[in-house]
Write a protein that holds these residues in place. Structure first.
Motif, PDB file in Angstrom:
ATOM      1  N   LYS A 197      41.167  38.029  35.107  1.00  0.00           N
ATOM      2  CA  LYS A 197      41.702  36.505  34.288  1.00  0.00           C
ATOM      3  C   LYS A 197      42.421  36.290  35.671  1.00  0.00           C
ATOM      4  N   ASN A 198      42.951  36.229  36.611  1.00  0.00           N
ATOM      5  CA  ASN A 198      43.978  34.961  37.312  1.00  0.00           C
ATOM      6  C   ASN A 198      42.697  35.025  38.323  1.00  0.00           C
ATOM      7  N   GLY A 199      42.667  36.123  38.781  1.00  0.00           N
ATOM      8  CA  GLY A 199      42.171  35.886  39.919  1.00  0.00           C
ATOM      9  C   GLY A 199      43.011  36.181  41.382  1.00  0.00           C
ATOM     10  N   GLY A 200      42.947  35.633  42.629  1.00  0.00           N
ATOM     11  CA  GLY A 200      44.402  35.849  42.736  1.00  0.00           C
ATOM     12  C   GLY A 200      43.703  35.511  44.723  1.00  0.00           C
ATOM     13  N   SER A 201      44.293  35.978  45.747  1.00  0.00           N
ATOM     14  CA  SER A 201      44.048  36.281  47.052  1.00  0.00           C
ATOM     15  C   SER A 201      45.434  36.760  47.846  1.00  0.00           C
ATOM     16  N   GLY A 202      44.867  37.038  49.013  1.00  0.00           N
ATOM     17  CA  GLY A 202      46.354  38.024  49.922  1.00  0.00           C
ATOM     18  C   GLY A 202      46.225  39.590  50.254  1.00  0.00           C
ATOM     19  N   VAL A 203      45.426  40.115  49.408  1.00  0.00           N
ATOM     20  CA  VAL A 203      45.012  41.154  48.756  1.00  0.00           C
ATOM     21  C   VAL A 203      43.979  41.853  50.298  1.00  0.00           C
ATOM     22  N   TRP A 204      43.011  41.285  50.115  1.00  0.00           N
ATOM     23  CA  TRP A 204      41.982  41.551  51.018  1.00  0.00           C
ATOM     24  C   TRP A 204      41.494  40.778  52.284  1.00  0.00           C
ATOM     25  N   GLY A 205      42.855  39.689  51.733  1.00  0.00           N
ATOM     26  CA  GLY A 205      41.944  38.877  53.386  1.00  0.00           C
ATOM     27  C   GLY A 205      42.229  37.385  53.174  1.00  0.00           C
ATOM     28  N   ASP A 249      40.004  35.360  51.667  1.00  0.00           N
ATOM     29  CA  ASP A 249      39.060  34.942  50.481  1.00  0.00           C
ATOM     30  C   ASP A 249      39.809  34.826  49.350  1.00  0.00           C
ATOM     31  N   VAL A 250      39.011  34.094  48.234  1.00  0.00           N
ATOM     32  CA  VAL A 250      39.941  33.753  47.334  1.00  0.00           C
ATOM     33  C   VAL A 250      39.167  33.997  45.782  1.00  0.00           C
ATOM     34  N   MET A 251      39.571  34.626  44.904  1.00  0.00           N
ATOM     35  CA  MET A 251      39.042  34.847  43.734  1.00  0.00           C
ATOM     36  C   MET A 251      39.206  34.094  43.227  1.00  0.00           C
ATOM     37  N   PRO A 252      38.669  32.851  42.098  1.00  0.00           N
ATOM     38  CA  PRO A 252      38.778  31.985  41.284  1.00  0.00           C
ATOM     39  C   PRO A 252      38.690  32.601  40.193  1.00  0.00           C
ATOM     40  N   PRO A 253      40.385  32.070  39.051  1.00  0.00           N
ATOM     41  CA  PRO A 253      40.451  32.838  37.441  1.00  0.00           C
ATOM     42  C   PRO A 253      39.365  32.174  37.584  1.00  0.00           C
ATOM     43  N   GLN A 254      38.626  33.731  36.195  1.00  0.00           N
ATOM     44  CA  GLN A 254      37.627  33.754  34.992  1.00  0.00           C
ATOM     45  C   GLN A 254      37.978  33.767  34.156  1.00  0.00           C
ATOM     46  N   PRO A 255      38.216  32.982  33.220  1.00  0.00           N
ATOM     47  CA  PRO A 255      39.040  32.394  32.288  1.00  0.00           C
ATOM     48  C   PRO A 255      37.100  32.754  31.095  1.00  0.00           C
ATOM     49  N   HIS A 256      36.465  32.932  31.452  1.00  0.00           N
ATOM     50  CA  HIS A 256      36.096  34.186  30.216  1.00  0.00           C
ATOM     51  C   HIS A 256      35.595  35.358  30.098  1.00  0.00           C
ATOM     52  N   VAL A 257      36.500  36.052  30.279  1.00  0.00           N
ATOM     53  CA  VAL A 257      36.726  37.501  30.986  1.00  0.00           C
ATOM     54  C   VAL A 257      36.959  37.658  29.206  1.00  0.00           C
ATOM     55  N   THR A 258      37.036  37.854  28.499  1.00  0.00           N
ATOM     56  CA  THR A 258      37.922  38.190  27.296  1.00  0.00           C
ATOM     57  C   THR A 258      39.246  39.165  27.726  1.00  0.00           C
ATOM     58  N   ASP A 259      40.244  39.808  27.404  1.00  0.00           N
ATOM     59  CA  ASP A 259      41.501  40.456  27.313  1.00  0.00           C
ATOM     60  C   ASP A 259      40.348  42.439  27.222  1.00  0.00           C
ATOM     61  N   ASP A 260      39.912  42.538  26.360  1.00  0.00           N
ATOM     62  CA  ASP A 260      38.891  43.418  26.346  1.00  0.00           C
ATOM     63  C   ASP A 260      37.988  44.223  27.565  1.00  0.00           C
ATOM     64  N   GLY A 264      34.588  39.352  49.364  1.00  0.00           N
ATOM     65  CA  GLY A 264      35.834  39.694  48.491  1.00  0.00           C
ATOM     66  C   GLY A 264      35.164  41.817  48.924  1.00  0.00           C
ATOM     67  N   PRO A 265      35.990  42.097  48.374  1.00  0.00           N
ATOM     68  CA  PRO A 265      35.609  44.002  48.281  1.00  0.00           C
ATOM     69  C   PRO A 265      34.390  43.805  47.438  1.00  0.00           C
ATOM     70  N   HIS A 266      33.985  45.153  47.918  1.00  0.00           N
ATOM     71  CA  HIS A 266      32.936  46.034  46.472  1.00  0.00           C
ATOM     72  C   HIS A 266      34.212  46.783  45.653  1.00  0.00           C
ATOM     73  N   MET A 267      33.123  47.231  44.446  1.00  0.00           N
ATOM     74  CA  MET A 267      34.071  47.889  43.105  1.00  0.00           C
ATOM     75  C   MET A 267      34.876  49.049  44.316  1.00  0.00           C
ATOM     76  N   ARG A 268      34.244  50.345  45.337  1.00  0.00           N
ATOM     77  CA  ARG A 268      34.529  51.205  44.960  1.00  0.00           C
ATOM     78  C   ARG A 268      35.594  51.685  46.435  1.00  0.00           C
ATOM     79  N   GLU A 269      35.776  49.876  46.529  1.00  0.00           N
ATOM     80  CA  GLU A 269      36.364  50.216  47.916  1.00  0.00           C
ATOM     81  C   GLU A 269      38.138  49.763  47.300  1.00  0.00           C
ATOM     82  N   VAL A 270      37.672  49.071  46.007  1.00  0.00           N
ATOM     83  CA  VAL A 270      38.950  48.921  45.234  1.00  0.00           C
ATOM     84  C   VAL A 270      39.892  50.237  45.158  1.00  0.00           C
ATOM     85  N   ALA A 271      38.132  50.903  44.124  1.00  0.00           N
ATOM     86  CA  ALA A 271      39.039  52.274  43.601  1.00  0.00           C
ATOM     87  C   ALA A 271      39.964  53.422  44.955  1.00  0.00           C
TER      88      ALA A 271
END
Ligand code: HEC
Length: 109
Positions: free
Chosen positions: A73-81, A83-94, A48-55
């Motif tokens: 939190k939810n992950g997804g795909s289709g924005v960068w190609g 590759d799928v980002m899986p959901p990250q349920p362990h991440v708190t909202d904050d 997936g993308p590195h974080m400066r690319e996202v910025a």
């Protein structure tokens, strides 16, 4: 008087740089603690993308923090190609919001 003036000018030059550095360090810690580094580094592609690319992609757009926090939190795909980002349920909202903010405000150069 003149001394104070140059101290202020100097502080004005140094403070923003120091701040940006602190933000990057904080983001790095959060990415490690939340296991994002399995796929994302700040400056270098892994999966997936590195974080400066996202910025860079969203530079100049505002009001994206909530949307980006949801994507973290939810992950997804289709924005960068395909590759799928899986959901990250362990991440708190904050933490999702904080990381979204720090990622979007990275210097994208
Ligand atoms: C298993 C690998 C993997 C992990 C773990 C992962 N990501 Fe991702 N991430 C991806 C992929 C792949 C994409 C591209 C998704 C797309 O194209 O929509 C992505 C996209 C993103 C984006 C850009 C979203 C967009 O719509 O432009 C951000 C921000 C992001 N990830 C942050 C995170 C954070 C923060 C974490 C840790 C909580 C994390 N990711 C964990 C693989 C991962």
């Amino acid at each position: 008087m003149r001394t104070w003036l140059s101290v202020l000018v100097f502080a004005g030059l140094v403070w923003p740089a120091h701040n940006a550095h602190a933000d990057v360090a904080q983001l790095n810690t959060l990415l490690q603690r939340n296991n994002c580094v399995a796929c994302h580094l700040i400056d270098k592609r892994k999966y997936g993308p590195h974080m400066r690319e996202v910025a860079a992609r969203y530079a100049g757009k505002t009001g994206l923090v909530d949307q980006m926090a949801r994507k973290i939190k939810n992950g997804g795909s289709g924005v960068w190609g395909e590759d799928v980002m899986p959901p990250q349920p362990h991440v708190t909202d904050d933490n999702a919001r904080l990381m979204a903010q720090l990622i979007l405000s990275l210097d994208s150069r």
